[in-house]
Design an enzyme around this catalytic site. Structure first.
Site: not given
Ligand code: PEP
Length: 262
Positions: A13, A15, A100, A102, A172, A178, A217
């Site tokens: 992803n 973003k 998601h 966000e 998630e 992040g 992450s």
């Molecule tokens: C995401 O945005 O779906 C995500 C898992 O981000 P990150 O790997 O940067 O934590």
């Protein structure tokens, strides 16, 4: 050959990051057929909308699928700035992220809106990748399962269990996205098994086949121990997916695990 019931899925992803050149660099990583050799791992790229035509152009023969990070819950009409599921299909999207964290936190997407987006994607013949997960506060309050169950229930009530025949769930934890703070393999496994149990209450066979990805992450350094968990069927990578080598390293780790290489 390993004995996993479900093959792995490794998705990136981007973003609101990346570039046209970044899509081309990813395609170039496949110059020697590296992606096709990962025959036990489905790769998916979720770039920003504008890069989807380039993904279609450069990744068409790679074995890597592509999808969108968002979709309108509406079929068409006066929804300025929105993109419909049918439009995404025209650009070869196989999947779409819905819910998601966000989108939920920054753009006010409720469980109900997410459920309608899931349905819109399904009806257009795409695989919805339903993101669920708790905030740090919710985890500290012991509400992880209640939050995840509520997020799943909204979709199950609207779309029915059968809609999960061709759907993916991504767990998630918001506190891990992040932040560099990854869930431990045991924390991830506990929630993944819980998600599968919730789905099994609706349909045990469908639940057994659903891919449940971990996101938060994930990177080369921690992928192996997370992917080794029995209910972790792959990863949704944010930051790490922006680096082609890092992304491919996670995919190769998944392939080795699927082959039973320790
Ligand atoms: C995401 O945005 O779906 C995500 C898992 O981000 P990150 O790997 O940067 O934590």
């Amino acid at each position: 050959m390993g004995s996993r019931r479900r093959n792995f899925l490794v998705a990136g992803n981007w973003k609101m990051n990346g570039s046209l050149a970044g899509v081309q660099a990813l395609a170039a990583a496949n110059a020697d057929g590296a992606m096709a050799r990962l025959n036990l791992v489905q790769l998916v790229l979720f770039p920003p909308f504008l890069y989807l035509p380039e993904a279609q152009r450069c990744l068409g023969d790679s074995g890597m699928a592509w999808g969108a990070q968002n979709v309108s819950e509406h079929e068409s009409g006066a929804y300025t700035g929105e993109v419909s599921a049918q439009m995404l299909r025209e650009f070869g999207c196989a999947c779409v992220l819905v819910g998601h964290s966000e989108r939920r936190a920054l753009f006010g997407e409720s469980d109900a809106v997410v459920a309608h987006k899931f349905l819109a994607a399904s009806r257009a013949g795409m695989t919805p990748v339903l993101c669920v997960g708790e905030s740090l506060q919710e985890r500290e309050q012991g509400a992880t399962e209640a939050v995840v169950a509520r997020q799943l229930r909204a979709v199950l009530d609207l779309a029915g269990a059968s809609a999960f025949t061709d759907a993916v769930v991504a767990y998630e934890p918001v506190w891990a996205i992040g932040t560099g703070a990854t869930a431990t393999p045991e924390q991830a496994q506990d929630v993944h098994a819980f998600i599968r149990r919730c789905l099994a209450e609706a349909d045990a066979e469908i639940a057994a086949g659903v891919h449940i990805l971990y996101g938060g992450s994930m990177k080369r350094a921690n992928a192996r121990e997370l992917l080794a968990m029995p209910d972790v069927d792959g990863g949704l990578l944010g930051g790490a997916s922006l680096n082609v080598d890092e992304f491919m390293a996670v995919a190769i780790t998944a392939q080795r695990l699927a082959q039973g290489v320790t």
